[in-house]
Design an enzyme around this catalytic site. Structure first.
Site, PDB file in Angstrom:
ATOM      1  N   TRP A  34       0.897  -1.260  -0.049  1.00 16.01           N
ATOM      2  CA  TRP A  34      -0.055  -0.020   0.096  1.00 16.01           C
ATOM      3  C   TRP A  34       0.874   1.128  -0.067  1.00 16.01           C
ATOM      4  O   TRP A  34       0.503   2.432  -0.662  1.00 16.01           O
ATOM      5  CB  TRP A  34      -1.021  -0.027   1.173  1.00 16.01           C
ATOM      6  CG  TRP A  34      -1.926  -1.122   1.124  1.00 16.01           C
ATOM      7  CD1 TRP A  34      -2.023  -2.459   2.016  1.00 16.01           C
ATOM      8  CD2 TRP A  34      -2.883  -1.556   0.272  1.00 16.01           C
ATOM      9  NE1 TRP A  34      -2.807  -3.101   1.643  1.00 16.01           N
ATOM     10  CE2 TRP A  34      -3.519  -2.845   0.523  1.00 16.01           C
ATOM     11  CE3 TRP A  34      -3.189  -0.738  -1.099  1.00 16.01           C
ATOM     12  CZ2 TRP A  34      -4.428  -3.200  -0.362  1.00 16.01           C
ATOM     13  CZ3 TRP A  34      -4.263  -1.261  -1.720  1.00 16.01           C
ATOM     14  CH2 TRP A  34      -4.967  -2.411  -1.551  1.00 16.01           C
TER      15      TRP A  34
ATOM     16  N   LYS B 150     -12.362  -1.641   7.855  1.00 13.99           N
ATOM     17  CA  LYS B 150     -11.792  -2.624   8.579  1.00 13.99           C
ATOM     18  C   LYS B 150     -12.030  -2.406  10.214  1.00 13.99           C
ATOM     19  O   LYS B 150     -12.602  -3.107  10.751  1.00 13.99           O
ATOM     20  CB  LYS B 150     -10.255  -2.499   8.381  1.00 13.99           C
ATOM     21  CG  LYS B 150      -9.892  -2.608   6.880  1.00 13.99           C
ATOM     22  CD  LYS B 150      -8.317  -2.250   6.542  1.00 13.99           C
ATOM     23  CE  LYS B 150      -7.996  -1.908   5.051  1.00 13.99           C
ATOM     24  NZ  LYS B 150      -8.281  -3.482   4.475  1.00 13.99           N
TER      25      LYS B 150
ATOM     26  N   ASP C 133      -1.463   6.927   6.501  1.00 13.79           N
ATOM     27  CA  ASP C 133      -2.425   5.873   6.097  1.00 13.79           C
ATOM     28  C   ASP C 133      -2.679   4.916   7.350  1.00 13.79           C
ATOM     29  O   ASP C 133      -2.004   3.915   7.644  1.00 13.79           O
ATOM     30  CB  ASP C 133      -2.159   4.975   4.841  1.00 13.79           C
ATOM     31  CG  ASP C 133      -3.133   4.028   4.365  1.00 13.79           C
ATOM     32  OD1 ASP C 133      -4.042   3.880   5.081  1.00 13.79           O
ATOM     33  OD2 ASP C 133      -2.665   3.392   3.509  1.00 13.79           O
TER      34      ASP C 133
HETATM   35  N1  PMP Z   1      -4.056   1.186   2.696  1.00 19.44           N
HETATM   36  C1  PMP Z   1      -3.905   0.088   3.316  1.00 19.44           C
HETATM   37  C2  PMP Z   1      -3.161   0.101   4.637  1.00 19.44           C
HETATM   38  C3  PMP Z   1      -4.915  -1.045   3.139  1.00 19.44           C
HETATM   39  O1  PMP Z   1      -4.860  -2.092   3.918  1.00 19.44           O
HETATM   40  C4  PMP Z   1      -5.695  -0.931   2.009  1.00 19.44           C
HETATM   41  C5  PMP Z   1      -6.591  -1.901   1.664  1.00 19.44           C
HETATM   42  N2  PMP Z   1      -7.923  -2.050   2.024  1.00 19.44           N
HETATM   43  C6  PMP Z   1      -5.762   0.314   1.207  1.00 19.44           C
HETATM   44  C7  PMP Z   1      -5.086   1.326   1.455  1.00 19.44           C
HETATM   45  C8  PMP Z   1      -6.560   0.403   0.099  1.00 19.44           C
HETATM   46  O2  PMP Z   1      -7.905   0.645   0.595  1.00 19.44           O
HETATM   47  P1  PMP Z   1      -9.151   0.965  -0.482  1.00 19.44           P
HETATM   48  O3  PMP Z   1      -9.455  -0.365  -1.050  1.00 19.44           O
HETATM   49  O4  PMP Z   1     -10.069   1.703   0.320  1.00 19.44           O
HETATM   50  O5  PMP Z   1      -8.717   1.818  -1.552  1.00 19.44           O
END
Ligand code: PMP
Length: 362
Positions: free
Chosen positions: A104, A198, A174
């Site tokens: 990520w 989450k 993040d």
């Molecule tokens: N950052 C982290 C730490 C994640 O675990 C995730 C996966 N859900 C994301 C970003 C991407 O998130 P999204 O699917 O909401 O774009």
């Protein structure tokens, strides 16, 4: 209706508290005595307005967000924030630093590079992201517009116990996979973002908490919907917000408050993860993959002696009502994700399965 529910170890969207789901079920057809589902309420109605304000207030209370921060409820997932953060904040020196500690973080860096001079201040990719960088490995640019990092690496099961020092450079963090599981050190932060799916609620809403003075940084010609200022000025009602997701988010906040707030979430997460790590460390059969000092309280990845055994472990877990234990496709192995709504009974069930399986196959 029965609630024949499994123990859901999904990394996201994750398990929600049963009490929240039941309440949502009640208001699915009629919210209070309005005769309309929450989904059918105008986002300009007094009923929805109260829901919206309560979700914002709940987040503020629980996370002890200081007044000098704006709380935004946006769409586009955490992934849109990979772009919005640099578009709004990488405007002073047009440079930003990134700590690359997982997939990520890598994606955030890639989007940052489309906006300006996004630079790797440290990376642990060479070691397969099994650890975080030590402070002497981090090469900071004191003129960076921000330092971006991922507080908890969902795929690899590493988590910053304490966020790194960055001097006067604001941290942009993040927190998608560990928000609301521990207190947030606001003093050192410029911006925090998290997809809700989450630890907070359902997919469809992303929480952004940004220091108000940073809102001034966005260029005037930034498209309106991509500019934090547009949303901050209208309390996240600039356009139609994801009303149902925000409703459930508000219920989730209320549930966390009833459990004792962030302190209770932190204690539960510490206890859940410690019990699993103890079992992993006590066994020759299971092997943790993250460096011990950097282990996450949220996502617990581990391996078995072979992929065939891992597949068998997952099959028999599913038979016993434990789902979504498969590691991310880029990592393999097993991963137990234990977010705020995970009951201790889920850990008990998993520990029992681990003991049984190791006895039968070890
Ligand atoms: N950052 C982290 C730490 C994640 O675990 C995730 C996966 N859900 C994301 C970003 C991407 O998130 P999204 O699917 O909401 O774009």
């Amino acid at each position: 209706m029965t609630t024949d529910r499994v123990f859901n170890f999904s990394a996201g969207p994750g398990a929600l508290p049963l009490a929240v789901l039941k309440e949502a079920q009640r208001s699915m057809l009629s919210y209070g005595d309005s005769g309309r589902s929450v989904m059918e309420l105008s986002h300009r109605s007094p009923e929805y307005d109260a829901i919206h304000r309560e979700a914002l207030a709940g987040l503020r209370r629980l996370l002890a967000i200081p007044d000098q921060f704006a709380v935004l409820l946006l769409q586009g997932g955490a992934s849109l924030q990979f772009s919005m953060v640099p578009m709004n904040l990488m405007t002073r020196h047009r440079r930003a630093d990134y700590l690359v500690t997982g997939n990520w973080a890598k994606k955030a860096l890639a989007e940052g590079r489309k906006v300006g001079a996004a630079r790797v201040a440290a990376s642990t990719e060479a070691g397969g992201f099994s650890r975080l960088p030590e402070s002497d490995e981090i090469d900071l640019d004191p003129e960076a517009d921000f330092l971006h990092l991922t507080s908890n690496n969902t795929l690899f099961g590493t988590q910053w116990a304490e966020l790194p020092e960055a001097g006067d450079v604001p941290l942009a963090v993040d927190m998608s996979s560990d928000i609301l599981s521990r207190p947030v050190p606001w003093k050192r932060l410029g911006l925090v973002y998290a997809g809700a799916q989450k630890n907070l609620g359902p997919a469809g809403v992303t929480v952004v908490v940004v220091r108000s003075e940073l809102l001034e940084r966005a260029p005037e010609d930034l498209p309106t919907m991509l500019n934090y200022r547009s949303h901050a000025a209208k309390d996240s009602l600039y356009n139609t917000p994801p009303t149902w997701a925000i409703y459930i988010l508000g219920l989730g906040c209320r549930w966390v408050e009833e459990q004792g707030g962030v302190a209770a979430m932190e204690a539960a997460a510490t206890e859940r993860s410690a019990r699993l790590y103890r079992a992993i460390d006590a066994s020759d059969f299971y092997r943790g993959t993250a460096k011990v000092e950097h282990r996450s309280t949220m996502n617990i990845p581990f391996r078995l002696p072979s992929e065939a055994l891992e597949a068998a472990f997952l099959r028999s877990a599913t038979d016993k009502g434990m789902t979504n234990l498969k590691g991310h496709r880029s990592v393999g192995g097993i991963r137990a994700s234990l977010y705020n709504a995970a009951p201790m009974a889920a850990v008990d069930a998993l520990l029992e399965h681990m003991a049984d399986f190791a006895r039968d196959h070890g």
